[in-house]
Design an enzyme around this catalytic site. Sequence first.
Site, PDB file in Angstrom:
ATOM      1  N   GLY A 122       1.111  -1.439   0.228  1.00  0.00           N
ATOM      2  CA  GLY A 122       0.247  -0.066   0.221  1.00  0.00           C
ATOM      3  C   GLY A 122       0.627   1.104  -0.243  1.00  0.00           C
ATOM      4  O   GLY A 122       1.775   0.795   0.197  1.00  0.00           O
TER       5      GLY A 122
ATOM      6  N   ARG B 142       0.871  -4.870  -5.070  1.00  0.00           N
ATOM      7  CA  ARG B 142       0.844  -6.339  -4.029  1.00  0.00           C
ATOM      8  C   ARG B 142       0.961  -7.271  -4.435  1.00  0.00           C
ATOM      9  O   ARG B 142       0.327  -6.696  -5.645  1.00  0.00           O
ATOM     10  CB  ARG B 142      -0.417  -6.281  -3.216  1.00  0.00           C
ATOM     11  CG  ARG B 142      -1.224  -4.855  -2.034  1.00  0.00           C
ATOM     12  CD  ARG B 142      -1.968  -4.819  -1.402  1.00  0.00           C
ATOM     13  NE  ARG B 142      -2.445  -3.847  -1.006  1.00  0.00           N
ATOM     14  CZ  ARG B 142      -2.171  -3.595   0.138  1.00  0.00           C
ATOM     15  NH1 ARG B 142      -0.679  -4.202   1.122  1.00  0.00           N
ATOM     16  NH2 ARG B 142      -2.513  -2.120   1.261  1.00  0.00           N
TER      17      ARG B 142
ATOM     18  N   GLY C 181       5.636  -2.580   4.425  1.00  0.00           N
ATOM     19  CA  GLY C 181       5.489  -2.988   5.610  1.00  0.00           C
ATOM     20  C   GLY C 181       5.407  -3.732   5.881  1.00  0.00           C
ATOM     21  O   GLY C 181       6.350  -4.501   5.655  1.00  0.00           O
ATOM     22  N   ASN C 182       4.335  -4.352   6.159  1.00  0.00           N
ATOM     23  CA  ASN C 182       4.956  -5.782   7.767  1.00  0.00           C
ATOM     24  C   ASN C 182       4.829  -6.856   6.296  1.00  0.00           C
ATOM     25  O   ASN C 182       5.580  -7.425   6.374  1.00  0.00           O
ATOM     26  CB  ASN C 182       3.604  -6.047   8.236  1.00  0.00           C
ATOM     27  CG  ASN C 182       3.939  -6.450   9.532  1.00  0.00           C
ATOM     28  OD1 ASN C 182       5.227  -7.027  10.011  1.00  0.00           O
ATOM     29  ND2 ASN C 182       3.290  -6.165  11.145  1.00  0.00           N
TER      30      ASN C 182
ATOM     31  N   THR D 185       6.098  -6.283   3.476  1.00  0.00           N
ATOM     32  CA  THR D 185       6.511  -6.621   2.279  1.00  0.00           C
ATOM     33  C   THR D 185       8.361  -6.867   3.210  1.00  0.00           C
ATOM     34  O   THR D 185       9.250  -7.373   1.790  1.00  0.00           O
ATOM     35  CB  THR D 185       6.711  -5.641   1.901  1.00  0.00           C
ATOM     36  OG1 THR D 185       5.353  -4.716   1.566  1.00  0.00           O
ATOM     37  CG2 THR D 185       8.408  -4.902   0.954  1.00  0.00           C
TER      38      THR D 185
ATOM     39  N   ILE E 223       1.305   3.309   7.728  1.00  0.00           N
ATOM     40  CA  ILE E 223       0.729   4.399   8.009  1.00  0.00           C
ATOM     41  C   ILE E 223       0.189   3.363  10.080  1.00  0.00           C
ATOM     42  O   ILE E 223      -0.237   4.216  10.814  1.00  0.00           O
ATOM     43  CB  ILE E 223      -0.715   4.149   7.742  1.00  0.00           C
ATOM     44  CG1 ILE E 223      -2.020   3.504   7.084  1.00  0.00           C
ATOM     45  CG2 ILE E 223      -0.147   5.081   6.587  1.00  0.00           C
ATOM     46  CD1 ILE E 223      -3.117   3.812   6.811  1.00  0.00           C
ATOM     47  N   ASP E 224       0.217   2.174   9.905  1.00  0.00           N
ATOM     48  CA  ASP E 224       0.073   0.920  10.208  1.00  0.00           C
ATOM     49  C   ASP E 224       0.968   0.880  12.352  1.00  0.00           C
ATOM     50  O   ASP E 224       0.633   0.649  13.534  1.00  0.00           O
ATOM     51  CB  ASP E 224      -1.200  -0.533  10.596  1.00  0.00           C
ATOM     52  CG  ASP E 224      -1.202  -0.400   9.043  1.00  0.00           C
ATOM     53  OD1 ASP E 224      -2.181   0.261   9.823  1.00  0.00           O
ATOM     54  OD2 ASP E 224      -1.890  -0.822   8.790  1.00  0.00           O
TER      55      ASP E 224
ATOM     56  N   ARG F 204     -26.308  14.196  18.426  1.00  0.00           N
ATOM     57  CA  ARG F 204     -25.590  12.307  17.616  1.00  0.00           C
ATOM     58  C   ARG F 204     -24.233  11.927  17.865  1.00  0.00           C
ATOM     59  O   ARG F 204     -23.081  12.527  19.070  1.00  0.00           O
ATOM     60  CB  ARG F 204     -25.296  12.257  16.102  1.00  0.00           C
ATOM     61  CG  ARG F 204     -26.657  12.797  15.205  1.00  0.00           C
ATOM     62  CD  ARG F 204     -26.258  12.756  14.250  1.00  0.00           C
ATOM     63  NE  ARG F 204     -27.694  13.425  12.998  1.00  0.00           N
ATOM     64  CZ  ARG F 204     -27.265  13.697  12.349  1.00  0.00           C
ATOM     65  NH1 ARG F 204     -26.362  14.337  11.110  1.00  0.00           N
ATOM     66  NH2 ARG F 204     -28.185  14.022  10.651  1.00  0.00           N
TER      67      ARG F 204
ATOM     68  N   ARG G 210     -24.077   8.204  14.025  1.00  0.00           N
ATOM     69  CA  ARG G 210     -23.650   7.916  11.773  1.00  0.00           C
ATOM     70  C   ARG G 210     -22.406   7.266  12.072  1.00  0.00           C
ATOM     71  O   ARG G 210     -21.766   7.501  13.698  1.00  0.00           O
ATOM     72  CB  ARG G 210     -24.200   9.251  11.499  1.00  0.00           C
ATOM     73  CG  ARG G 210     -25.208  10.021  11.712  1.00  0.00           C
ATOM     74  CD  ARG G 210     -26.054   9.113  10.531  1.00  0.00           C
ATOM     75  NE  ARG G 210     -27.343   9.952  10.340  1.00  0.00           N
ATOM     76  CZ  ARG G 210     -28.047   9.655  10.771  1.00  0.00           C
ATOM     77  NH1 ARG G 210     -28.646   8.927  11.259  1.00  0.00           N
ATOM     78  NH2 ARG G 210     -29.648  10.679  10.311  1.00  0.00           N
TER      79      ARG G 210
END
Length: 361
Positions: free
Chosen positions: A14, A77, A115-116, A118, A139-140, A175, A279
Site C-alpha cells: 500500500g 501488492r 510495510g509488514n 513487504t 500508516i499502521d 449524535r 452516524r
Amino acid sequence: MKRTTKVALITSGGDCQGLNAAIRGVGKSLIQRLGNVEIYGMYDGYRGLIEGDYKFMQPKDFSGILTEGGTILGTSRQNYIPGRDIVDAEGNSVIPSMLQTYNRLNLDCLVIMGGNGTQKSAKLISDAGMNVVTLPKTIDNDIWGTDTTFGFQSAVDIATNVIDYIHSTASSHSRIFVVELMGRDAGWLTLNAGIGSGADVILIPEIPYDLEKVAELIEERKKHGRSFSIVACAEGAVSVDDVKLDEEASRRKRENSRHSTVSYEIADKLEKLTGQETRVTVPGHYQRGGPPCPYDRVLATQFGVAAADLIINRQYGRMVAIQGGEIVSIPLEDAASKTKFLPVDHPMIQVARRMGISLGD
C-alpha cells in the site's frame, strides 16, 4: 577505474505519505557520496522486478518530490505465501524472475520500501541471494523493531483532522459518531488520533470491546449535559464475543453480516442501546493520501540516507529503523518475524484511561 554501484529502488504494498521523500533520500545521498552510481526505479513494486520494467533514474528524478504524496514509481501488492514464496495469480513462484532481472542488471542491492508484508517478502528475496536493504513504511506503525514508520504521523494528522471536523456536526445534531480508521491488526493510528482529537471512546484490535460498557459511558456523558459522543474505531476492532470465534466462524459471520464494516455494526447496536441517533464516517484511503507532514519528510529522508550508508558499507539484509530517537538498522530477519502490536499496558493507553476515555473494556 572505480567500479559503478548499481542499486534498484522498489516501493511495495500500500502507498503512504513519505515514499517519495525516502526515494529522494536514498538517491540524492548515493549520488552525492558515490558519484559513480546507477539507480534503477522498478515500476509498480515487485512487478517491475519480475517483468524487468524499470527506468534508469537521473539526478533530476529526485528533485521536487520531497512534498509529493504517493510514489513516483508506482506500487502493487504481490501474492505472498508466509515464510515460503512470492507467487503470481496462478500460484507460480516469481522469485526466479526477480533474480533474473537482478542478475541481468548486475545489481549490488535492492532498496525495498514497504510495510509488514513487504518486510516478510523482502526476507525471501534476500534468502534467494539478492542483496536487500529495507525501509519501514506504513500508516499502521506495526513493523517490529522501529519506534515509528514513515507515513504514520501523516496519517495520524489526517485522522485527527477528520475527527476534529466531526465534532461540530455531532454536537449540532446531538449524535453519536463512529469514525472508522485504518488499522486491521494494530491500534496505533486509532489510539493516537483518538487522543489527539478528543474522542470519547477508542476501540482498537488489541482490546476487545463490550458495547454495553461503551453505552454506559455515553449515558453518563448525557447525564452531565454532553449531548454527543465520538467513537474512534479501528477497522480491526473486535468485540468480546467475536474474539472467541475461530477463523472459520469469524469468516461466516462476516459473510452473513448485513453490515459492510465493523463501524456500521457498532453504530447500529449503539443506537439501539442508547436510543441516540448514530452516524458513521469512514475516511478510508484519505488517510494514506496527500503530502507527507514535515515529521515524515524528515524521517523518510533520514531513513533514505541510512539506507545509502548500508549500501556503501555493504551491510545488506537489514532494515533501517528509529529507536529512542536514533537511526539504526536491525537484521531483516528480526523485522520480518514479528508484528508490533500495541501493548495493552502502553503508556498511551494509560493516558487515555486517565483522561476518562473508554477503551470499551
